[in-house]
Design a protein around this motif. Structure first.
Motif, PDB file in Angstrom:
ATOM      1  N   ILE A  58      -3.547  10.409  -0.142  1.00  0.00           N
ATOM      2  CA  ILE A  58      -4.559   9.411   0.222  1.00  0.00           C
ATOM      3  C   ILE A  58      -4.381   8.143  -0.608  1.00  0.00           C
ATOM      4  O   ILE A  58      -4.464   7.022  -0.090  1.00  0.00           O
ATOM      5  CB  ILE A  58      -5.982   9.981   0.039  1.00  0.00           C
ATOM      6  N   SER A  59      -4.108   8.331  -1.909  1.00  0.00           N
ATOM      7  CA  SER A  59      -3.917   7.171  -2.785  1.00  0.00           C
ATOM      8  C   SER A  59      -2.694   6.359  -2.356  1.00  0.00           C
ATOM      9  O   SER A  59      -2.708   5.124  -2.414  1.00  0.00           O
ATOM     10  CB  SER A  59      -3.770   7.606  -4.240  1.00  0.00           C
ATOM     11  N   MET A  60      -1.648   7.053  -1.902  1.00  0.00           N
ATOM     12  CA  MET A  60      -0.442   6.362  -1.438  1.00  0.00           C
ATOM     13  C   MET A  60      -0.753   5.482  -0.225  1.00  0.00           C
ATOM     14  O   MET A  60      -0.302   4.335  -0.137  1.00  0.00           O
ATOM     15  CB  MET A  60       0.644   7.381  -1.061  1.00  0.00           C
ATOM     16  N   VAL A  61      -1.551   6.016   0.699  1.00  0.00           N
ATOM     17  CA  VAL A  61      -1.943   5.254   1.896  1.00  0.00           C
ATOM     18  C   VAL A  61      -2.782   4.037   1.503  1.00  0.00           C
ATOM     19  O   VAL A  61      -2.590   2.936   2.036  1.00  0.00           O
ATOM     20  CB  VAL A  61      -2.727   6.154   2.885  1.00  0.00           C
ATOM     21  N   ILE A  62      -3.682   4.234   0.542  1.00  0.00           N
ATOM     22  CA  ILE A  62      -4.529   3.121   0.070  1.00  0.00           C
ATOM     23  C   ILE A  62      -3.675   2.030  -0.564  1.00  0.00           C
ATOM     24  O   ILE A  62      -3.852   0.844  -0.283  1.00  0.00           O
ATOM     25  CB  ILE A  62      -5.587   3.625  -0.931  1.00  0.00           C
ATOM     26  N   TYR A  63      -2.715   2.440  -1.426  1.00  0.00           N
ATOM     27  CA  TYR A  63      -1.814   1.464  -2.051  1.00  0.00           C
ATOM     28  C   TYR A  63      -1.030   0.696  -0.993  1.00  0.00           C
ATOM     29  O   TYR A  63      -0.866  -0.529  -1.093  1.00  0.00           O
ATOM     30  CB  TYR A  63      -0.823   2.174  -2.986  1.00  0.00           C
ATOM     31  N   ALA A  64      -0.549   1.418   0.005  1.00  0.00           N
ATOM     32  CA  ALA A  64       0.253   0.796   1.062  1.00  0.00           C
ATOM     33  C   ALA A  64      -0.557  -0.229   1.856  1.00  0.00           C
ATOM     34  O   ALA A  64      -0.095  -1.345   2.121  1.00  0.00           O
ATOM     35  CB  ALA A  64       0.809   1.870   1.991  1.00  0.00           C
ATOM     36  N   ILE A  65      -1.785   0.148   2.220  1.00  0.00           N
ATOM     37  CA  ILE A  65      -2.650  -0.756   2.996  1.00  0.00           C
ATOM     38  C   ILE A  65      -3.005  -1.994   2.169  1.00  0.00           C
ATOM     39  O   ILE A  65      -2.942  -3.125   2.667  1.00  0.00           O
ATOM     40  CB  ILE A  65      -3.932  -0.026   3.451  1.00  0.00           C
ATOM     41  N   LEU A  66      -3.347  -1.776   0.897  1.00  0.00           N
ATOM     42  CA  LEU A  66      -3.693  -2.905   0.025  1.00  0.00           C
ATOM     43  C   LEU A  66      -2.505  -3.846  -0.175  1.00  0.00           C
ATOM     44  O   LEU A  66      -2.668  -5.073  -0.187  1.00  0.00           O
ATOM     45  CB  LEU A  66      -4.192  -2.396  -1.333  1.00  0.00           C
ATOM     46  N   ALA A  67      -1.310  -3.270  -0.329  1.00  0.00           N
ATOM     47  CA  ALA A  67      -0.104  -4.095  -0.489  1.00  0.00           C
ATOM     48  C   ALA A  67       0.108  -4.976   0.735  1.00  0.00           C
ATOM     49  O   ALA A  67       0.379  -6.175   0.616  1.00  0.00           O
ATOM     50  CB  ALA A  67       1.120  -3.209  -0.721  1.00  0.00           C
ATOM     51  N   TYR A  68      -0.037  -4.382   1.925  1.00  0.00           N
ATOM     52  CA  TYR A  68       0.122  -5.158   3.162  1.00  0.00           C
ATOM     53  C   TYR A  68      -0.930  -6.259   3.252  1.00  0.00           C
ATOM     54  O   TYR A  68      -0.618  -7.412   3.605  1.00  0.00           O
ATOM     55  CB  TYR A  68       0.038  -4.245   4.380  1.00  0.00           C
ATOM     56  N   LEU A  69      -2.187  -5.951   2.931  1.00  0.00           N
ATOM     57  CA  LEU A  69      -3.273  -6.934   3.028  1.00  0.00           C
ATOM     58  C   LEU A  69      -3.119  -8.056   2.001  1.00  0.00           C
ATOM     59  O   LEU A  69      -3.407  -9.220   2.296  1.00  0.00           O
ATOM     60  CB  LEU A  69      -4.622  -6.242   2.869  1.00  0.00           C
ATOM     61  N   ILE A  70      -2.661  -7.719   0.795  1.00  0.00           N
ATOM     62  CA  ILE A  70      -2.388  -8.758  -0.209  1.00  0.00           C
ATOM     63  C   ILE A  70      -1.280  -9.684   0.290  1.00  0.00           C
ATOM     64  O   ILE A  70      -1.316 -10.899   0.072  1.00  0.00           O
ATOM     65  CB  ILE A  70      -2.024  -8.127  -1.572  1.00  0.00           C
ATOM     66  N   GLY A  71      -0.319  -9.102   1.000  1.00  0.00           N
ATOM     67  CA  GLY A  71       0.748  -9.908   1.607  1.00  0.00           C
ATOM     68  C   GLY A  71       0.217 -10.922   2.599  1.00  0.00           C
ATOM     69  O   GLY A  71       0.835 -11.968   2.839  1.00  0.00           O
ATOM     70  N   ASN A  72      -0.947 -10.628   3.184  1.00  0.00           N
ATOM     71  CA  ASN A  72      -1.576 -11.532   4.163  1.00  0.00           C
ATOM     72  C   ASN A  72      -2.181 -12.782   3.524  1.00  0.00           C
ATOM     73  O   ASN A  72      -2.563 -13.724   4.225  1.00  0.00           O
ATOM     74  CB  ASN A  72      -2.678 -10.796   4.931  1.00  0.00           C
ATOM     75  N   ILE A  73      -2.294 -12.787   2.189  1.00  0.00           N
ATOM     76  CA  ILE A  73      -2.822 -13.982   1.495  1.00  0.00           C
ATOM     77  C   ILE A  73      -1.692 -15.009   1.430  1.00  0.00           C
ATOM     78  O   ILE A  73      -0.762 -14.880   0.638  1.00  0.00           O
ATOM     79  CB  ILE A  73      -3.312 -13.633   0.081  1.00  0.00           C
ATOM     80  N   MET A  74      -1.777 -16.025   2.263  1.00  0.00           N
ATOM     81  CA  MET A  74      -0.695 -17.002   2.398  1.00  0.00           C
ATOM     82  C   MET A  74      -1.009 -18.269   1.611  1.00  0.00           C
ATOM     83  O   MET A  74      -2.042 -18.915   1.836  1.00  0.00           O
ATOM     84  CB  MET A  74      -0.491 -17.365   3.872  1.00  0.00           C
ATOM     85  N   GLY A  75      -0.100 -18.639   0.711  1.00  0.00           N
ATOM     86  CA  GLY A  75      -0.269 -19.882  -0.035  1.00  0.00           C
ATOM     87  C   GLY A  75      -0.376 -21.085   0.882  1.00  0.00           C
ATOM     88  O   GLY A  75      -1.174 -22.001   0.643  1.00  0.00           O
ATOM     89  N   GLY A  76       0.417 -21.076   1.946  1.00  0.00           N
ATOM     90  CA  GLY A  76       0.401 -22.186   2.894  1.00  0.00           C
ATOM     91  C   GLY A  76      -0.927 -22.324   3.614  1.00  0.00           C
ATOM     92  O   GLY A  76      -1.416 -23.436   3.846  1.00  0.00           O
ATOM     93  N   LYS A  77      -1.528 -21.203   3.960  1.00  0.00           N
ATOM     94  CA  LYS A  77      -2.818 -21.237   4.648  1.00  0.00           C
ATOM     95  C   LYS A  77      -3.940 -21.689   3.714  1.00  0.00           C
ATOM     96  O   LYS A  77      -4.861 -22.402   4.131  1.00  0.00           O
ATOM     97  CB  LYS A  77      -3.141 -19.855   5.239  1.00  0.00           C
ATOM     98  N   LEU A  78      -3.860 -21.273   2.444  1.00  0.00           N
ATOM     99  CA  LEU A  78      -4.834 -21.747   1.455  1.00  0.00           C
ATOM    100  C   LEU A  78      -4.710 -23.257   1.274  1.00  0.00           C
ATOM    101  O   LEU A  78      -5.709 -23.963   1.152  1.00  0.00           O
ATOM    102  CB  LEU A  78      -4.608 -21.038   0.108  1.00  0.00           C
ATOM    103  N   LEU A  79      -3.478 -23.732   1.290  1.00  0.00           N
ATOM    104  CA  LEU A  79      -3.229 -25.170   1.160  1.00  0.00           C
ATOM    105  C   LEU A  79      -3.818 -25.944   2.334  1.00  0.00           C
ATOM    106  O   LEU A  79      -4.398 -27.017   2.159  1.00  0.00           O
ATOM    107  CB  LEU A  79      -1.723 -25.428   1.068  1.00  0.00           C
ATOM    108  N   LYS A  82      -6.405 -25.107   4.000  1.00  0.00           N
ATOM    109  CA  LYS A  82      -7.858 -25.140   3.798  1.00  0.00           C
ATOM    110  C   LYS A  82      -8.240 -26.256   2.816  1.00  0.00           C
ATOM    111  O   LYS A  82      -9.243 -26.944   2.994  1.00  0.00           O
ATOM    112  CB  LYS A  82      -8.355 -23.792   3.255  1.00  0.00           C
ATOM    113  N   ILE A  83      -7.416 -26.413   1.767  1.00  0.00           N
ATOM    114  CA  ILE A  83      -7.684 -27.435   0.755  1.00  0.00           C
ATOM    115  C   ILE A  83      -7.543 -28.838   1.354  1.00  0.00           C
ATOM    116  O   ILE A  83      -8.392 -29.709   1.163  1.00  0.00           O
ATOM    117  CB  ILE A  83      -6.727 -27.266  -0.453  1.00  0.00           C
TER     118      ILE A  83
END
Length: 199
Positions: free
Chosen positions: A2-23, A25-26
């Motif tokens: 279960i912890s492995m699945v949680i780590y995997a999902i969180l890693a993918y979602l963190i990958g969704n944080i795009m520097g370009g998209k934040l820029l 917004k700014i």
């Protein structure tokens, strides 16, 4: 498990944080519909200047670094760390939050390497720069470094499973940049032909 699945999902979602998209917004302005149309640092710098380049580069680098360093602090098994590296890159390249339209993953990959192994990180930079100086193309330098870096990674982590995951990771990075790689090689060889004809 279960912890492995949680780590995997969180890693993918963190990958969704795009520097370009934040820029975007700014600045309250879309730059991804200009230049190369990419959400990465190079296009941001081309359209909005060097500060924007550094901002996007830092955000995309840091998220890769963050995923790996947190997993190492938690003493997670190496195989899971490599799976999460693949997934944070996949999250950057194909972010579900942005309808699967992401970047090339270069800065995020460097961030992952920096946290994973400083030796691997420095070797990747060195190989990229040496090849880039010879062929005058950072794109060719970066992607041509993959075989050697993959070998060094196997020397540091002699596991066929880890090797397989790492190969999948570099293949993912290569596939998403096929057009850029082809254009860089075409430009390099066309310049060489011109030089030969001049002689």
């Amino acid at each position: 498990m279960i912890s492995m699945v949680i780590y995997a999902i969180l890693a993918y979602l963190i990958g969704n944080i795009m520097g370009g998209k934040l820029l975007e917004k700014i600045y309250k302005e879309e730059f991804t519909n200009k230049g190369s149309g990419n959400v990465g640092a190079r296009n941001a710098g081309r359209i909005l200047g060097p500060r924007s380049f550094l901002f996007v580069l830092a955000v995309d680098f840091f998220k890769g670094f963050l995923v790996v360093i947190l997993l190492k602090i938690l003493a997670v098994d190496s195989k899971i760390i490599y799976i999460c590296i693949l997934l944070v890159l996949l999250g950057h390249i194909k972010p579900v939050v942005f309808k699967f339209k992401g970047g090339k993953g270069v800065a995020t990959f460097f961030g992952c390497l920096a946290a994973l192994s400083i030796n691997l990180f420095l070797i990747m930079i060195l190989c990229t720069l040496v090849i880039a100086i010879i062929v005058k193309s950072l794109t060719i330098g970066f992607y041509s470094s993959f075989p050697f870096v993959t070998y060094i990674n196997y020397v540091e982590n002699p596991s066929f499973l880890i090797l397989g995951i790492f190969i999948l990771t570099v293949v993912l990075l290569g596939v998403v940049a096929v057009e850029d790689i082809e254009n860089s090689f075409d430009k390099y060889f066309s310049v060489r032909k011109i030089k030969k004809s001049v002689r």
